[in-house]
Write a protein that holds these residues in place. Structure first.
Motif, PDB file in Angstrom:
ATOM      1  N   MET A 116       0.859  -1.195   0.000  1.00  0.00           N
ATOM      2  CA  MET A 116       0.000   0.000   0.000  1.00  0.00           C
ATOM      3  C   MET A 116       0.889   1.236   0.000  1.00  0.00           C
ATOM      4  N   ASP A 117       0.251   2.395  -0.305  1.00  0.00           N
ATOM      5  CA  ASP A 117       0.982   3.647  -0.251  1.00  0.00           C
ATOM      6  C   ASP A 117      -0.012   4.778  -0.048  1.00  0.00           C
ATOM      7  N   ILE A 118       0.474   5.872   0.550  1.00  0.00           N
ATOM      8  CA  ILE A 118      -0.362   7.037   0.810  1.00  0.00           C
ATOM      9  C   ILE A 118       0.133   8.177  -0.072  1.00  0.00           C
ATOM     10  N   SER A 150      -3.691  -6.076  -3.187  1.00  0.00           N
ATOM     11  CA  SER A 150      -3.896  -7.319  -2.429  1.00  0.00           C
ATOM     12  C   SER A 150      -3.598  -8.561  -3.259  1.00  0.00           C
ATOM     13  N   ALA A 151      -3.544  -9.677  -2.551  1.00  0.00           N
ATOM     14  CA  ALA A 151      -3.358 -10.975  -3.218  1.00  0.00           C
ATOM     15  C   ALA A 151      -4.615 -11.396  -3.978  1.00  0.00           C
ATOM     16  N   ASP A 152      -5.744 -10.662  -3.753  1.00  0.00           N
ATOM     17  CA  ASP A 152      -6.975 -10.988  -4.498  1.00  0.00           C
ATOM     18  C   ASP A 152      -6.997 -10.311  -5.883  1.00  0.00           C
ATOM     19  N   ARG A 153      -5.845  -9.729  -6.296  1.00  0.00           N
ATOM     20  CA  ARG A 153      -5.623  -9.144  -7.627  1.00  0.00           C
ATOM     21  C   ARG A 153      -6.262  -7.759  -7.802  1.00  0.00           C
ATOM     22  N   ASN A 154      -6.860  -7.231  -6.724  1.00  0.00           N
ATOM     23  CA  ASN A 154      -7.503  -5.925  -6.812  1.00  0.00           C
ATOM     24  C   ASN A 154      -6.677  -4.839  -6.152  1.00  0.00           C
ATOM     25  N   VAL A 155      -6.879  -3.613  -6.638  1.00  0.00           N
ATOM     26  CA  VAL A 155      -6.334  -2.420  -5.991  1.00  0.00           C
ATOM     27  C   VAL A 155      -7.531  -1.584  -5.567  1.00  0.00           C
ATOM     28  N   LYS A 156      -7.556  -1.187  -4.312  1.00  0.00           N
ATOM     29  CA  LYS A 156      -8.650  -0.327  -3.837  1.00  0.00           C
ATOM     30  C   LYS A 156      -8.091   1.045  -3.474  1.00  0.00           C
ATOM     31  N   ILE A 157      -8.837   2.072  -3.861  1.00  0.00           N
ATOM     32  CA  ILE A 157      -8.436   3.454  -3.554  1.00  0.00           C
ATOM     33  C   ILE A 157      -9.408   3.986  -2.492  1.00  0.00           C
ATOM     34  N   TRP A 158      -8.861   4.441  -1.346  1.00  0.00           N
ATOM     35  CA  TRP A 158      -9.684   4.881  -0.213  1.00  0.00           C
ATOM     36  C   TRP A 158      -9.384   6.337   0.105  1.00  0.00           C
ATOM     37  N   GLY A 159     -10.371   7.005   0.703  1.00  0.00           N
ATOM     38  CA  GLY A 159     -10.142   8.346   1.241  1.00  0.00           C
ATOM     39  C   GLY A 159      -9.642   8.210   2.667  1.00  0.00           C
ATOM     40  N   LEU A 160      -8.627   8.985   3.050  1.00  0.00           N
ATOM     41  CA  LEU A 160      -8.058   8.835   4.396  1.00  0.00           C
ATOM     42  C   LEU A 160      -8.811   9.664   5.442  1.00  0.00           C
ATOM     43  N   ASP A 168      -4.318   6.185 -12.597  1.00  0.00           N
ATOM     44  CA  ASP A 168      -4.680   7.520 -12.126  1.00  0.00           C
ATOM     45  C   ASP A 168      -5.695   7.340 -11.002  1.00  0.00           C
ATOM     46  N   ALA A 169      -5.344   7.789  -9.786  1.00  0.00           N
ATOM     47  CA  ALA A 169      -6.209   7.567  -8.621  1.00  0.00           C
ATOM     48  C   ALA A 169      -7.366   8.567  -8.555  1.00  0.00           C
ATOM     49  N   ASP A 170      -7.294   9.640  -9.350  1.00  0.00           N
ATOM     50  CA  ASP A 170      -8.403  10.603  -9.378  1.00  0.00           C
ATOM     51  C   ASP A 170      -9.477  10.158 -10.361  1.00  0.00           C
ATOM     52  N   LYS A 171      -9.049   9.721 -11.548  1.00  0.00           N
ATOM     53  CA  LYS A 171     -10.007   9.322 -12.585  1.00  0.00           C
ATOM     54  C   LYS A 171     -10.246   7.814 -12.598  1.00  0.00           C
ATOM     55  N   PHE A 172      -9.515   7.090 -11.751  1.00  0.00           N
ATOM     56  CA  PHE A 172      -9.618   5.622 -11.651  1.00  0.00           C
ATOM     57  C   PHE A 172      -9.382   4.955 -13.008  1.00  0.00           C
ATOM     58  N   GLU A 173      -8.369   5.448 -13.735  1.00  0.00           N
ATOM     59  CA  GLU A 173      -8.110   4.910 -15.071  1.00  0.00           C
ATOM     60  C   GLU A 173      -6.745   4.243 -15.134  1.00  0.00           C
ATOM     61  N   HIS A 174      -6.711   3.209 -15.971  1.00  0.00           N
ATOM     62  CA  HIS A 174      -5.435   2.531 -16.247  1.00  0.00           C
ATOM     63  C   HIS A 174      -4.734   3.348 -17.326  1.00  0.00           C
ATOM     64  N   ILE A 175      -3.523   3.834 -17.049  1.00  0.00           N
ATOM     65  CA  ILE A 175      -2.830   4.711 -18.003  1.00  0.00           C
ATOM     66  C   ILE A 175      -1.984   3.896 -18.981  1.00  0.00           C
ATOM     67  N   GLN A 176      -1.030   3.127 -18.457  1.00  0.00           N
ATOM     68  CA  GLN A 176      -0.207   2.317 -19.365  1.00  0.00           C
ATOM     69  C   GLN A 176       0.329   1.069 -18.661  1.00  0.00           C
ATOM     70  N   THR A 177       0.735   0.114 -19.470  1.00  0.00           N
ATOM     71  CA  THR A 177       1.324  -1.127 -18.952  1.00  0.00           C
ATOM     72  C   THR A 177       2.768  -1.192 -19.410  1.00  0.00           C
ATOM     73  N   ASP A 206     -13.543   5.785   3.347  1.00  0.00           N
ATOM     74  CA  ASP A 206     -14.500   5.274   2.348  1.00  0.00           C
ATOM     75  C   ASP A 206     -13.746   4.794   1.119  1.00  0.00           C
ATOM     76  N   CYS A 207     -14.242   3.710   0.520  1.00  0.00           N
ATOM     77  CA  CYS A 207     -13.597   3.138  -0.683  1.00  0.00           C
ATOM     78  C   CYS A 207     -14.091   3.910  -1.905  1.00  0.00           C
ATOM     79  N   HIS A 208     -13.178   4.641  -2.559  1.00  0.00           N
ATOM     80  CA  HIS A 208     -13.556   5.420  -3.753  1.00  0.00           C
ATOM     81  C   HIS A 208     -13.789   4.513  -4.942  1.00  0.00           C
ATOM     82  N   ARG A 209     -12.919   3.559  -5.115  1.00  0.00           N
ATOM     83  CA  ARG A 209     -13.051   2.657  -6.276  1.00  0.00           C
ATOM     84  C   ARG A 209     -12.229   1.394  -6.048  1.00  0.00           C
TER      85      ARG A 209
END
Length: 937
Positions: free
Chosen positions: A591-593, A604-614, A655-664, A618-621
């Protein structure tokens, strides 16, 4: 439409930390005219050529995305054939380092490559069970041989235009390349055949399998065709049936064999026992066939010497003399039995070489002085080379060199950047290395325990490493020494984080504790100066193992990831509980802030990334990030963009604001364990299970998301095209042979270019007709409108333009391109071929295309009355033009032969390589004679 947010693209900058990959094989190359000094090894998608004497990289042959799976140098040692994981083969020039030729034919990884003795043909075997023979000079595929039921493990050319192949299906197959037919199959092996070697001037075959026996087979070549009713053939049939009834015996069974096509017999002589109990991994001989070596899955290379026919004869004579002497001594009048050499006497064990780790592959070469040079590619990122003096009474292998400095022995589990963006720290199970980012040179190597996390101490003069045994190790970079070891946790130290005020750091371990540390200066009894140390100031006890810890940038909050799949947020000053972030199905590994403390991203090991408000937790996405566990996550400095690394070999930017995948960022071939971003955000460094470290650099090139998605879709389409079923030629049955090429996006594009050229030709011819009619009606010459494409080519005719397009189709892709070409374009092509062949331009290329088109569209062409005259014309012109080309070639060949004989007569020496060999032989004999004379004196 609103303004789109602009991002900057990150691109690959370098690959380092890798000596050699273990997927492929090592091969000696004569780069500086000296054989046995430079060795080519696979390095992920590239090929590194190392000078073993200096321990330096002398050349890098750059690949694309696919991992290298096999290497084979050409007999003239000017080229290196490289097989890749996707089944493609590229031939590199060792002088320029460029790839001249690309062959696409296999659907799976290339597992074996071999040149014929002249270097004109290349044969490849693959995991897709096919064997393909390629013409290197014409840069095209000749034919595909189908017969094996499992991956091909080894391919060998014989000088009599035969081919022998082995596979994991336990079979050894013999192919007659004149008829492209499998005429013999050896089924005497009970397990996979992993290696083949030809010795004694191709009169002996040695096979290595999954047991500790090396089976030896005698090859007898039959020149004349035997009569089917001959008793011997019946006898051999009977014996093979007998062996089939008794499967316990390790006999040779010969399938696919009819007496008319019998070119050789192959019978088992016996076995040589290896010391290793496991399977043979590599079995090979040197270029002369005098030395045979093999190794299993352990660290021992076994070296054998094979006696030549002359040496066998001498030994036999000695043995016969001894036998006669014994008979005389006993003075018995018994009839003399024939004296024979045992197999163990003909193939003698020379020595065993024990390497420092498991051997993955090797290569050997015999120098003119009689010294054997061996290079070993080891499992732990090392290349070792040995010299073996065969003339010694007891040959002992001496290690000549060891290339290790360029990388770690095991996987790198932690990375860190220094505050000035210049130094990179990488730590693995045995050592910590400091690299210079700009030169990529390793500047410090320090021994450590199994490292899991690390950081640079503020000031960048010391580093701290957290280990699997629960210790914290403090190193001084100037001296490269371990200053202090502290026992921090009872289990592994999973995570370490520097406090934003830079006065201390926090660690989380498997003992369910979070510990707070502060830097302090202490005075040792032995020295006057103070040195840096750390002391524990506080401890936070929790209910579960701690996997990751992170401070918020204002140091008010501390986020702790636990084994119960939650992230707990505490106040740093009072250690009171503030928030619990729950929602992941498996533990949060990273994780990172963000820099402003507004967001926390968890992977996580469940293959997901969750973005939360500190602020409220609350889970944003929730983003489905990778196809396997998310191993590492870090925000880019001063932005809400972050990078994730996954076990699916990929690094992704979000992008954690737009919840978009930018590049691989694709490049690693195995799991990515960790990554680190430079403090200025310009560089990303990543470490993977493929032993490589990769540096990625932020470019000035803007990245537009729509274009990125479009490129992704194109790549997916190209991949799906490659996976499609191959086109079927009408009237052809699935036999032992097939076309060498395969349908790729390049062949489809080439076919489209040919179609466009023919359409342009049709339009231009129609315009020309129209123009003539206009001129006739007007009674004067009207200017003809110029086609811009033809004008760009220098105002050439439409038919010449079609020929230009044809010439630009790669030789290796010609057949496959013509195969996907619709028949409606074929009549025009045939007319154009007739015109150009009549003029004598590009006869060889056009004849090749013509014969292929006639073969695949035979039925439609012969039933089309419009094409009868065209075919008749082609028949006349083709035969005359081809015979002209053949005459020119014959004349040139005769001229070269004459020049060769002239030079030989002039210098009174034999041409090319033979002369030096004979000279060396004479010199050896002379020296021997001189020694004997001296001894007598």
């Amino acid at each position: 439409m609103g303004l789109t947010k602009q991002y900057l693209r990150y691109g690959p900058a370098a690959l380092f930390g890798l000596v050699a990959s273990t997927r492929g094989n090592a091969a000696f190359v004569a780069l500086r005219g000296e054989r046995g000094r430079c060795v080519a090894v696979p390095a992920c998608e590239h090929v590194f050529i190392w000078d073993t004497r200096k321990g330096e990289k002398v050349l890098i042959l750059k690949g694309f995305k696919q991992e290298v799976s096999f290497l084979c140098p050409s007999p003239d040692e000017l080229h290196l054939a490289v097989g890749y994981e996707d089944g493609s083969i590229r031939v590199f020039s060792l002088l320029s380092g460029e790839a001249n030729v690309t062959f696409n034919g296999h659907k799976a990884a290339v597992t074996a490559l071999k040149y014929d003795h002249l270097g004109g043909r290349l044969v490849s075997g693959s995991k897709d069970t096919d064997v393909i023979v390629w013409d290197v000079i014409n840069e095209s595929g000749l034919y595909r041989l189908k017969g094996h039921k499992d991956a091909v493990t080894q391919v060998l050319f014989l000088k009599r235009n035969l081919l022998v192949t082995s596979g994991k299906d336990t079979l050894v197959k013999w192919w007659d390349l004149d008829t492209q037919h499998c005429f013999k199959t050896l089924v005497g092996h009970r397990t996979e055949v992993w290696g083949l070697a030809l010795v004694s001037e191709e009169k002996r075959l040695i096979t290595g399998t999954a047991d500790s026996e090396l089976r030896v087979w005698d090859i007898t070549y039959i020149q004349e065709i035997k009569d089917p009713d001959e008793p011997e053939s019946k006898k051999s049939k009977g014996s093979s049936l007998g062996a089939e009834e008794n499967p316990g015996e390790d006999e040779t069974l010969e399938l696919d064999e009819s007496p008319e096509e019998r070119l050789l017999t192959c019978s088992k002589v016996g076995s040589i026992m290896r010391e290793g109990r496991d399977r043979v991994v590599t079995l090979a001989t040197d270029q002369t066939g005098k030395i045979l070596a093999c190794h299993g899955t352990d660290a021992v290379l076994e070296v054998f010497s094979v006696l030549s026919e002359e040496e066998v004869q001498k030994k036999l004579e000695k043995k016969t003399k001894k036998a006669k002497k014994k008979a005389k001594q006993k003075s018995e009048e018994q009839p003399e039995g024939t004296v024979e050499l045992s197999l163990q006497e003909e193939i003698k064990r020379v020595t065993n070489i024990r390497a420092s780790a498991k051997i993955k592959s090797f290569d050997l070469t015999l120098s003119p002085k009689g010294e054997l040079k061996i290079v070993l590619l080891l499992q732990n990122n090392i290349i070792e080379s040995y010299n073996l003096n065969l003339s010694a009474q007891v040959p002992q292998a001496v290690r000549a060199s060891k290339i290790t400095i360029g990388g770690h022995r095991s996987d790198v589990r932690t990375l860190a950047f220094s505050s000035d963006n210049i130094a990179i720290l990488s730590a693995a199970a045995e050592s910590v290395k400091i690299w210079n980012r700009s030169t990529l040179q390793c500047i410090r190597t320090m021994e450590c325990d199994y490292a899991l996390c690390s950081l640079f101490v503020p000031g960048d003069r010391q580093v701290i490493v957290g280990t699997k045994t629960g210790k914290l190790q403090l190193y001084d970079l100037a001296s490269g020494s371990l200053m202090e070891t502290l026992t921090a946790h009872d289990g592994a130290v999973w995570s370490i984080a520097l406090s934003p005020d830079q006065h201390g750091f926090v660690t989380g371990g498997a003992d369910k504790c979070v510990k707070f540390w502060e830097f302090e200066l202490v005075k040792d009894e032995s020295s006057i100066q103070k040195r840096l140390s750390v002391k524990q100031v506080r401890i936070l006890q929790l209910d579960e193992d701690v996997l990751c810890v992170r401070y918020s940038p204002n140091q008010k909050l501390l986020a702790v990831s636990l084994l119960d799949c939650t992230v707990k947020v505490f106040y740093t000053d009072t250690l009171k509980f503030f928030l619990s972030l729950y929602g992941h199905k498996l533990p949060v590994l990273c994780m990172d802030i963000s820099y402003d403390g507004a967001l926390i991203a968890t992977g996580s090991a469940d293959r997901n990334v969750k973005i939360w408000g500190l602020d409220f937790g609350d889970c944003h996405r929730s983003l489905f990030a990778h196809d396997d566990s998310v191993m590492y996550l870090q925000f880019v400095a001063k932005s809400h963009l972050f990078f994730t690394a996954g076990k699916d070999n990929k690094i992704k930017q979000w992008d954690a604001d737009k919840f978009e995948h930018i590049q691989t960022l694709e490049g690693h071939h195995q799991e990515v364990w960790c990554l680190a971003l430079s403090p200025n955000g310009d560089y990303v460094v990543s470490a993977s299970h493929d032993k490589s470290l990769r540096l990625w650099e932020r470019t000035r090139e803007p990245l537009i998301l729509e274009e990125e998605r479009e490129m992704q879709r194109e790549a997916e389409y190209e991949e799906s095209v490659a996976k499609e079923e191959q086109p079927v030629v009408a009237g052809e049955t699935q036999g032992e042979t097939g076309l060498a090429g395969k349908k790729t996006i390049e062949t489809i594009k080439a076919a489209e270019r040919i179609m466009e050229a023919i359409e342009l030709y049709r339009e231009e011819m129609a315009k020309l007709k129209e123009h003539k009619a206009i001129c006739k009606a007007a009674g004067k010459e009207v200017p003809l409108p110029i086609n811009p494409i033809l004008h760009a080519y220098g105002n050439i005719t439409p038919s010449a333009y079609v020929l230009e397009v044809f010439k630009k189709v790669k030789s290796s892709e010609l057949e496959e391109s013509l195969l996907v070409l619709p028949f409606s374009y074929v009549p025009d092509l045939l007319r154009l071929f007739s015109e150009h062949i009549h003029l004598g331009s590009e006869v060889e290329l056009l004849c090749r295309a013509l014969i292929f088109l006639l073969k695949i569209h035979f039925g439609q062409i012969t039933s089309n009355h419009m094409l009868v005259s065209v075919i008749e014309n082609l028949k006349k012109t083709t035969i005359s033009r081809v015979s002209e080309a053949r005459d020119v070639l014959g004349f040139n060949m005769a001229g070269l032969q004459y020049l060769k004989s002239e030079i030989e007569a002039k210098d009174e020496v034999t041409f090319f390589a033979d002369a030096t060999d004979r000279f060396e032989e004479k010199r050896r004999k002379r020296k021997k004679k001189e020694k004997m004379v001296l001894a007598v004196i």
